[in-house]
Design an enzyme around this catalytic site. Structure first.
Site, PDB file in Angstrom:
ATOM      1  N   GLU A 197       0.824  -1.218   0.000  1.00  0.00           N
ATOM      2  CA  GLU A 197       0.000   0.000   0.000  1.00  0.00           C
ATOM      3  C   GLU A 197       0.857   1.268   0.000  1.00  0.00           C
ATOM      4  O   GLU A 197       0.341   2.378   0.095  1.00  0.00           O
ATOM      5  CB  GLU A 197      -0.938  -0.011   1.204  1.00  0.00           C
ATOM      6  CG  GLU A 197      -2.147  -0.899   1.019  1.00  0.00           C
ATOM      7  CD  GLU A 197      -1.805  -2.358   0.749  1.00  0.00           C
ATOM      8  OE1 GLU A 197      -2.124  -2.843  -0.358  1.00  0.00           O
ATOM      9  OE2 GLU A 197      -1.218  -3.014   1.622  1.00  0.00           O
ATOM     10  N   ASN A 200      -0.894  -8.037  -3.822  1.00  0.00           N
ATOM     11  CA  ASN A 200      -1.524  -7.171  -4.817  1.00  0.00           C
ATOM     12  C   ASN A 200      -0.513  -6.250  -5.499  1.00  0.00           C
ATOM     13  O   ASN A 200       0.488  -5.868  -4.909  1.00  0.00           O
ATOM     14  CB  ASN A 200      -2.608  -6.321  -4.164  1.00  0.00           C
ATOM     15  CG  ASN A 200      -2.045  -5.417  -3.065  1.00  0.00           C
ATOM     16  OD1 ASN A 200      -1.743  -5.888  -1.975  1.00  0.00           O
ATOM     17  ND2 ASN A 200      -1.910  -4.132  -3.342  1.00  0.00           N
ATOM     18  N   ASP A 245      -7.687  -5.625  -4.892  1.00  0.00           N
ATOM     19  CA  ASP A 245      -6.786  -5.893  -3.764  1.00  0.00           C
ATOM     20  C   ASP A 245      -6.950  -7.314  -3.228  1.00  0.00           C
ATOM     21  O   ASP A 245      -7.018  -7.542  -2.027  1.00  0.00           O
ATOM     22  CB  ASP A 245      -6.973  -4.888  -2.623  1.00  0.00           C
ATOM     23  CG  ASP A 245      -5.996  -5.156  -1.470  1.00  0.00           C
ATOM     24  OD1 ASP A 245      -4.806  -5.405  -1.740  1.00  0.00           O
ATOM     25  OD2 ASP A 245      -6.424  -5.147  -0.299  1.00  0.00           O
TER      26      ASP A 245
END
Length: 601
Positions: A193, A277, A319
């Site tokens: 992220e 991801n 995700d």
């Protein structure tokens, strides 16, 4: 200075019964069901125990034998290790390690408390969790939140060596355990992220020297792949397979993180794990398949070179991290003995592959609510063989930026997140803690700055509609047929790792804080006990002085419990989880406790 409980306690260490096999390697400890020498129970990640003193007939008599406060709040994932007469317990940040004397009511033998920069906390995606310690040859391995890998003397807690595996200033952190294999310790990294380009690294267990590192995307030599010998679905991946699947230099901030579980097959000498991801969550900013994010990897333990890969969710738009555990079993498949690998992916499909060749054998939904794809194409003659067949209505890429795509199942935290499943060779069933959660997902354009969030999507989460109203199920799964055998509804996601035993009992924990025991064959509930806080840890068992014990860490948190853990109230905070799990605060509160159960004499 690291704080270690000193002189008097250490002088008494010689009195403790350390196993003769300690220096003979981890393999001997794993073979002894009285001990629990690895987070996953064994190298195959089965989380199965041969102990049967506690069984389906008497588990209802379980009582608390003793407990221990960790002194830390927030999410307690992973579980304790039991080596000889000593139990090793870890905490979330600041990642304290305790050695407890099982011969003396859990008295603290030593305590190790690393001094980490608290600035690492806001860089950690989804709570300050840590999934546990590892052990090999008299050494306890701790991978700290700040990515420092530390080797501690198992008897004294003294630091043998440490090495830094990443840079939190760039968004690199750690939440995972590590895997000792032969003379190496295998280590991953978090940070998808934050636009981190992730990798798996092997360090020498004696010295901490880096032996090899394989990235999830980029040039072939940096990924440690052979264009002609590394295969995907039986065919060579070819030159620059990853670079060709990204636009420009997007791969350099491409994610593919490796914060999940690792398994190892001594027969093939392969280490198996999943990559996460791609970055960012906005698919419009990274056209292509984004290889090799969202991929099952089989790497040679000695060299790191990948033998085969399989990408489950090309060009991930939701995700659906691919980091969940790979469970290795030897079973009959279509009447033939096969060496299998079973993986329950965040995307909602349960996969069964041949772990030697990487052949895809089964890919079926393990929650009927899954709707983002109709199926995985299993026709080997099809140009889309092995790919999910995406439903346009639930495609965030096809709907476009700044469009709120509604009703996607599962939510970003997946039909199952990192909470590990268990396998029983007695029933040939897998016991899977699941999330029964859907989402609305709106991607938006985001720019990259090192060390800053690089998400690019707003989410909201809610229970799967037209169902039992809860957010979780605990299921039994047949991996050769791809079918649910039985399913137990739960009001919240089952965020605890399961344990299967030879006593025909399966254990798991709930977010409200219950330890539950169910019949392995039927799923009938046999026992439950509410611990002081929500359970996101993994159930462990061991035997000491002839008695079998069950141990569990409780301490609500993780992605599902981030609202409680971090005191968040904005429904969209916690990447959408705060609103979805708002009701959890009515059932439990923060805590940090180890609870140990046994059947009274």
């Amino acid at each position: 200075m690291r704080k270690i409980i000193a002189a008097a306690a250490l002088a008494a260490v010689a009195a403790y019964a350390w196993p003769a096999s300690a220096n003979d390697g981890l393999t001997n400890i794993i073979k002894d069901p009285k001990q629990w020498g690895i987070q996953t129970g064994d190298y195959a990640n089965t989380r199965y125990s041969k102990l049967d003193q506690i069984n389906a007939g008497n588990v209802g008599k379980l009582q608390v034998a003793w407990s221990f406060s960790t002194g830390v709040l927030r999410g307690h994932e992973g579980g304790p290790l039991i080596i000889g007469d000593v139990m090793y317990v870890h905490t979330p940040f600041p990642n304290i390690v305790y050695a407890l004397d099982l011969n003396n009511d859990g008295r603290i033998i030593w305590k190790y408390e690393p001094k980490q920069d608290p600035n690492v906390i806001p860089v950690m995606c989804c709570d300050t969790v840590n999934r546990g310690l590892a052990y090999a040859d008299g050494t306890i391995f701790l991978h700290q939140a700040d990515t420092t890998l530390v080797a501690l003397d198992a008897k004294t807690g003294a630091k043998k060596w440490s090495v830094v595996n990443g840079d939190p200033k760039k968004g690199e952190t750690n939440t995972a355990t590590v895997l000792p294999v032969k003379d190496k310790v295998i280590v991953g990294i978090s940070g998808g992220e934050f636009g981190v380009r992730c990798h798996v690294t092997a360090y020498d267990t004696k010295t901490g020297k880096q032996v090899w590192r394989g990235y999830s995307m980029g040039p072939d030599d940096e990924m440690l792949v052979d264009p002609e010998k590394t295969t995907a679905l039986g065919k060579p991946i070819g030159k620059d397979s990853s670079l060709k699947s990204w636009e420009g230099d997007q791969w350099k901030i491409g994610g593919g993180c490796t914060w999940g579980w690792y398994s190892y097959d001594p027969a093939t000498n392969l280490v198996y794990y999943g990559s996460g991801n791609p970055s960012t969550w906005n698919p419009a900013q990274r056209p292509g398949d984004n290889k090799w994010s969202m991929t099952i990897w089989a790497r040679d333990a000695d060299t790191g070179v990948a033998k085969w890969v399989y990408q489950m969710t090309p060009h991930d738009e939701w995700d659906f991290d691919g980091v969940n555990e790979m469970i290795l079993t030897d079973q009959q498949f279509n009447g033939q003995p096969r060496k299998l690998l079973t993986h329950f992916d965040r995307n909602g499909f349960g996969y069964t592959l041949d772990r030697v060749s990487g052949e895809l054998l089964v890919a079926e939904k393990f929650d009927p609510a899954v709707n983002w794809a109709t199926k995985v194409d299993m026709d080997k003659n099809s140009p889309t063989f092995g790919r999910p067949q995406v439903v346009a209505k639930y495609s965030t890429a096809q709907q476009g930026e700044d469009v709120n795509t509604k009703g996607i199942c599962p939510a970003a935290l997946g039909t199952k997140d990192q909470q590990p499943a268990a396998f029983s060779p007695k029933t040939n069933l897998f016991y899977v803690p699941t999330n029964h959660v859907c989402m609305d997902y709106e991607p938006f354009r985001v720019s990259y700055t090192a060390g800053q969030p690089y998400v690019g999507a707003t989410l909201s989460m809610f229970p799967a509609p037209n169902s039992h109203g809860g957010m979780g199920n605990f299921i039994a799964w047949d991996n050769t047929k791809g079918k649910i055998v039985w399913s137990l509804p739960e009001p919240f996601s089952v965020w605890s790792g399961a344990l299967a035993t030879a006593g025909d009992v399966v254990f798991y924990g709930t977010l409200e804080g219950y330890l539950k025991a169910v019949d392995a064959k039927t799923g009938k509930e046999l026992y439950k006990f509410k611990t002081p806080s929500g359970i996101i840890g993994n159930v462990t068992t061991y035997e000491h002085k002839g008695k079998q014990y069950i141990a569990i860490l409780s301490g609500v948190g993780g992605w599902a419990g981030i609202g409680l853990a971090a005191g968040l109230t904005d429904p969209n905070a916690g990447l959408g989880a705060v609103g979805g799990y708002a009701a959890l605060s009515n059932y439990t509160n923060l805590g940090g406790q180890l609870t140990v159960f046994a059947i009274p004499n």
